[in-house]
Design a protein around this motif. Structure first.
Motif, mmCIF file in Angstrom:
data_model
loop_
_atom_site.group_PDB
_atom_site.id
_atom_site.type_symbol
_atom_site.label_atom_id
_atom_site.label_comp_id
_atom_site.label_asym_id
_atom_site.label_seq_id
_atom_site.Cartn_x
_atom_site.Cartn_y
_atom_site.Cartn_z
ATOM 1 N N ARG A 1 0.739 -1.228 -0.031
ATOM 2 C CA ARG A 1 0.086 0.048 0.168
ATOM 3 C C ARG A 1 0.903 1.376 0.116
ATOM 4 O O ARG A 1 2.033 1.292 0.746
ATOM 5 N N ARG A 2 0.280 2.248 -0.807
ATOM 6 C CA ARG A 2 1.211 3.470 -0.946
ATOM 7 C C ARG A 2 0.191 4.580 -0.736
ATOM 8 O O ARG A 2 -1.063 4.504 -1.185
ATOM 9 N N ARG A 3 0.413 5.774 -0.482
ATOM 10 C CA ARG A 3 -0.368 7.082 -0.644
ATOM 11 C C ARG A 3 -0.984 6.990 -2.225
ATOM 12 O O ARG A 3 -2.126 7.844 -2.288
ATOM 13 N N ASP A 4 -0.276 6.891 -3.153
ATOM 14 C CA ASP A 4 -0.702 6.770 -4.441
ATOM 15 C C ASP A 4 -1.724 5.772 -4.942
ATOM 16 O O ASP A 4 -1.879 5.786 -6.095
ATOM 17 N N GLY A 5 -1.855 4.896 -3.952
ATOM 18 C CA GLY A 5 -2.828 3.674 -4.268
ATOM 19 C C GLY A 5 -2.346 2.297 -3.988
ATOM 20 O O GLY A 5 -2.795 1.198 -3.914
ATOM 21 N N GLY A 6 -0.797 2.273 -4.070
ATOM 22 C CA GLY A 6 -0.119 1.186 -3.780
ATOM 23 C C GLY A 6 0.273 0.463 -5.285
ATOM 24 O O GLY A 6 0.081 0.855 -6.284
ATOM 25 N N ARG B 1 2.150 -1.020 -11.233
ATOM 26 C CA ARG B 1 1.442 -0.036 -10.459
ATOM 27 C C ARG B 1 0.425 0.818 -11.467
ATOM 28 O O ARG B 1 0.457 0.347 -12.553
#
Length: 235
Positions: A124-129, A142
């Protein structure tokens, strides 16, 4: 891309008398109403076409409005995905449970968690993962990534909605595969891949395509032959 093929077919296009002054234009516009729609008669989705009117004589239909049938020879570019084929697409959205991609800028494809190789794990990442390979961190998928995947199912009633898989070999991020997968790298170097040109042409056709028309014509055809084999049967 193996799902994109060329075919030729004999067609009879029935044109409204009001378009008799420019028959070729009327025929072309009527065929254009079939663009990007799955057609059983073509066993695929029509991406592009070129037509040649074969005769200056036409058969007039009986009825209140006397449509006339124009015999044409059509050269067509078709999208006909089948289970087991390898497709390429751009990731539009992804999450832990699925990856959603667009093929040729038009057709939607979904890859659910069961069809994502166990060698990938989701971060998971702030940009959606993103999905990252456990064996090589450089292999990642991604949003915006171009991926190569296998076709599991095709729903023609949803205009070729594709269910895909990243489990078979030679699938995953195209950027990573181009360096680390010998078969894919060889395919690129051989000059056999033309998907970029097809993708560009298809997206241009989408932008130029207008669904509505007033031709009021009908089309009869026999299923086209693959690999540009000529169909000489009369329609």
């Amino acid at each position: 891309m193996e799902a994109v093929r060329q075919a030729e077919s004999k067609l009879t296009v029935y044109v409204h008398p009001s378009n008799a002054a420019d028959v070729r234009r009327a025929v072309s516009r009527q065929l254009s109403t079939l663009l990007f729609t799955y057609e059983d008669r073509f066993d695929g989705v029509l991406l592009a076409h070129e037509v040649e009117v074969e005769s200056d004589k036409a058969k007039i239909m009986d009825g209140l409005v006397p449509y006339f049938g124009v015999p044409v020879h059509a050269s067509m570019l078709l999208f006909s995905p089948q289970p087991g084929m390898i497709l390429e697409g751009k990731v539009e959205m992804l999450g832990k449970g699925s990856i959603h991609a667009i093929v040729l800028g038009v057709f939607s494809a979904a890859i659910i968690s069961d069809d994502i190789s166990e060698t990938f794990r989701f971060k998971r990442r702030r940009d959606g993962g993103k999905f990252v390979s456990k064996s090589d961190k450089r292999h990642e998928i991604r949003k915006g990534s171009m991926i190569r995947f296998s076709v599991k199912r095709v729903d023609t009633e949803m205009n070729c909605h594709i269910t895909g898989s990243l489990v078979p070999p030679h699938t995953g991020s195209m950027l990573w595969l181009s360096v680390h997968d010998a078969e894919y790298a060889s395919e690129i170097n051989s000059g056999k891949r033309k998907s970029r040109d097809i993708n560009t042409k298809t997206e241009q056709d989408v932008q130029n395509h207008t669904a509505g028309n007033n031709e009021g014509a009908l089309i009869n055809s026999e299923r086209p032959r693959k690999h540009r084999k000529r169909n000489d049967a009369a329609i």
